[in-house]
Design an enzyme around this catalytic site. Sequence first.
Site, PDB file in Angstrom:
ATOM      1  N   GLY A  61      -0.269  -4.055  -9.061  1.00 54.74           N
ATOM      2  CA  GLY A  61       1.200  -4.091  -9.170  1.00 54.74           C
ATOM      3  C   GLY A  61       1.647  -4.512 -10.545  1.00 54.74           C
ATOM      4  N   HIS A  74      -0.645   2.441  -2.453  1.00 55.09           N
ATOM      5  CA  HIS A  74      -0.421   1.324  -1.524  1.00 55.09           C
ATOM      6  C   HIS A  74       1.074   1.191  -1.287  1.00 55.09           C
ATOM      7  CE1 HIS A  74      -1.395  -2.608   0.314  1.00 55.09           C
ATOM      8  NE2 HIS A  74      -0.320  -3.063  -0.287  1.00 55.09           N
ATOM      9  N   MET A  87       3.598  -5.075   6.928  1.00 49.19           N
ATOM     10  CA  MET A  87       3.903  -6.505   7.035  1.00 49.19           C
ATOM     11  C   MET A  87       5.061  -6.623   8.031  1.00 49.19           C
ATOM     12  SD  MET A  87       3.488  -7.537   3.046  1.00 49.19           S
ATOM     13  CE  MET A  87       3.593  -5.852   2.482  1.00 49.19           C
ATOM     14  N   MET A 140       7.976  -3.768   5.034  1.00 45.79           N
ATOM     15  CA  MET A 140       8.347  -5.133   5.437  1.00 45.79           C
ATOM     16  C   MET A 140       9.539  -5.076   6.387  1.00 45.79           C
ATOM     17  SD  MET A 140       7.983  -7.022   1.761  1.00 45.79           S
ATOM     18  CE  MET A 140       6.548  -6.729   0.732  1.00 45.79           C
ATOM     19  N   SER A 173       0.709  -0.456  -6.163  1.00 49.46           N
ATOM     20  CA  SER A 173       1.595  -0.967  -5.101  1.00 49.46           C
ATOM     21  C   SER A 173       2.994  -0.450  -5.408  1.00 49.46           C
ATOM     22  CB  SER A 173       1.583  -2.495  -5.120  1.00 49.46           C
ATOM     23  OG  SER A 173       2.561  -2.972  -4.208  1.00 49.46           O
ATOM     24  N   GLY A 221       4.903  -9.968  -8.014  1.00 50.65           N
ATOM     25  CA  GLY A 221       5.087 -10.888  -9.140  1.00 50.65           C
ATOM     26  C   GLY A 221       4.729 -12.333  -8.883  1.00 50.65           C
ATOM     27  N   MET A 230      -4.998 -10.895   1.487  1.00 51.70           N
ATOM     28  CA  MET A 230      -3.801 -11.229   0.721  1.00 51.70           C
ATOM     29  C   MET A 230      -4.150 -12.359  -0.249  1.00 51.70           C
ATOM     30  SD  MET A 230      -1.599  -9.093   1.584  1.00 51.70           S
ATOM     31  CE  MET A 230      -0.332  -9.761   0.494  1.00 51.70           C
ATOM     32  N   GLY A 253       5.093 -10.568   0.865  1.00 49.60           N
ATOM     33  CA  GLY A 253       6.549 -10.411   0.878  1.00 49.60           C
ATOM     34  C   GLY A 253       7.139 -10.072  -0.465  1.00 49.60           C
ATOM     35  N   ASP A 298      -4.971  -7.893  -2.513  1.00 53.88           N
ATOM     36  CA  ASP A 298      -3.574  -7.509  -2.654  1.00 53.88           C
ATOM     37  C   ASP A 298      -2.721  -8.701  -3.094  1.00 53.88           C
ATOM     38  OD1 ASP A 298      -1.142  -6.047  -0.306  1.00 53.88           O
ATOM     39  OD2 ASP A 298      -1.126  -6.355  -2.478  1.00 53.88           O
ATOM     40  N   GLY A 299      -2.311  -8.650  -4.385  1.00 58.63           N
ATOM     41  CA  GLY A 299      -1.420  -9.709  -4.887  1.00 58.63           C
ATOM     42  C   GLY A 299      -1.903 -10.275  -6.209  1.00 58.63           C
ATOM     43  N   ASP A 337       3.939  -0.807   0.677  1.00 57.68           N
ATOM     44  CA  ASP A 337       4.263  -2.022   1.433  1.00 57.68           C
ATOM     45  C   ASP A 337       5.476  -1.807   2.311  1.00 57.68           C
ATOM     46  OD1 ASP A 337       3.254  -3.600  -1.490  1.00 57.68           O
ATOM     47  OD2 ASP A 337       2.299  -3.931   0.448  1.00 57.68           O
ATOM     48  N   HIS A 349       0.713  -0.620   4.216  1.00 51.91           N
ATOM     49  CA  HIS A 349       0.472  -2.044   4.502  1.00 51.91           C
ATOM     50  C   HIS A 349       1.640  -2.544   5.334  1.00 51.91           C
ATOM     51  CE1 HIS A 349       0.099  -6.380   2.660  1.00 51.91           C
ATOM     52  NE2 HIS A 349      -0.166  -6.362   3.953  1.00 51.91           N
TER      53      HIS A 349
END
Length: 226
Positions: A196, A32, A67, A36, A7, A144, A136, A141, A174-175, A34, A65
């Site tokens: 990540g 990946h 978002m 946003m 990520s 960590g 998810m 958003g 993812d996450g 992200d 991805h």
Amino acid sequence: MTAIGPSLMCADMSRLKEEVISLDKAGVDYFHLDIMDGHFVPNFTLGPDVIHQIRKLTDKPFDIHLMVQDPGRYIELFKSAGADMISIHAEADPHLQKTLQLIRSSGLKAGVALNPSTPIDQIEYVLDVVDYITIMTVNPGFAGQKFIPMMYRKIKQIAELVQKEGYQIQIQVDGNIGYDTIPGVLENGADMLVCGTSSLFKSNISREEAMQQLSVFIDGLKEGSA
Ligand code: DX5
Ligand code: ZN
């Protein structure tokens, strides 16, 4: 085969070029990315220009991805930036089926993403126009965060739905995908990992070393379950 995708929002942005090159060399399967908009999620990350710049650094697939609210507006933009696959949130598009068809007709792989609280019946009528489902496992958003344990059950339910309906659809998680959560997500049916801060982006070892350790760990799990 379990696909591993860093990520990139977790990368050191001041050294993004080196990060992409070292991850590519380390043997990641895809990237990946992200995106946003500060609206669908309360944060901002990468944009199409950055993606366009790093596109020439690797041939590995770019998994975008989105978002963002009303993602249908941005498919062409991210296609021309270098996307190979685009996932959009079921919660962000009233015309989900139409936008997924648009992604596919643009020659890209189409993914649908679900926030943790979104029930799986939201995707029941788009299984024929998706190539992957992004589950998810944290609230979208921010990197960590902590894995939401209820998502193990959701992964299993989605894997069972896909199998029952007979579709060839990859299941992406993812996450907070790391050493504590990978056994459970694989066991429940995930086959595409977004990695990540808890697996690939470690401050004490190189990206090559992190990827090597992760691959050995996953192979060991596979052998153990064989
Ligand atoms: C969160 C992003 C994730 C995140 C993963 O909205 O979709 O890709 O960056 O980072 P970790 O693995 O640290 O949760
Ligand atoms: Zn993501």
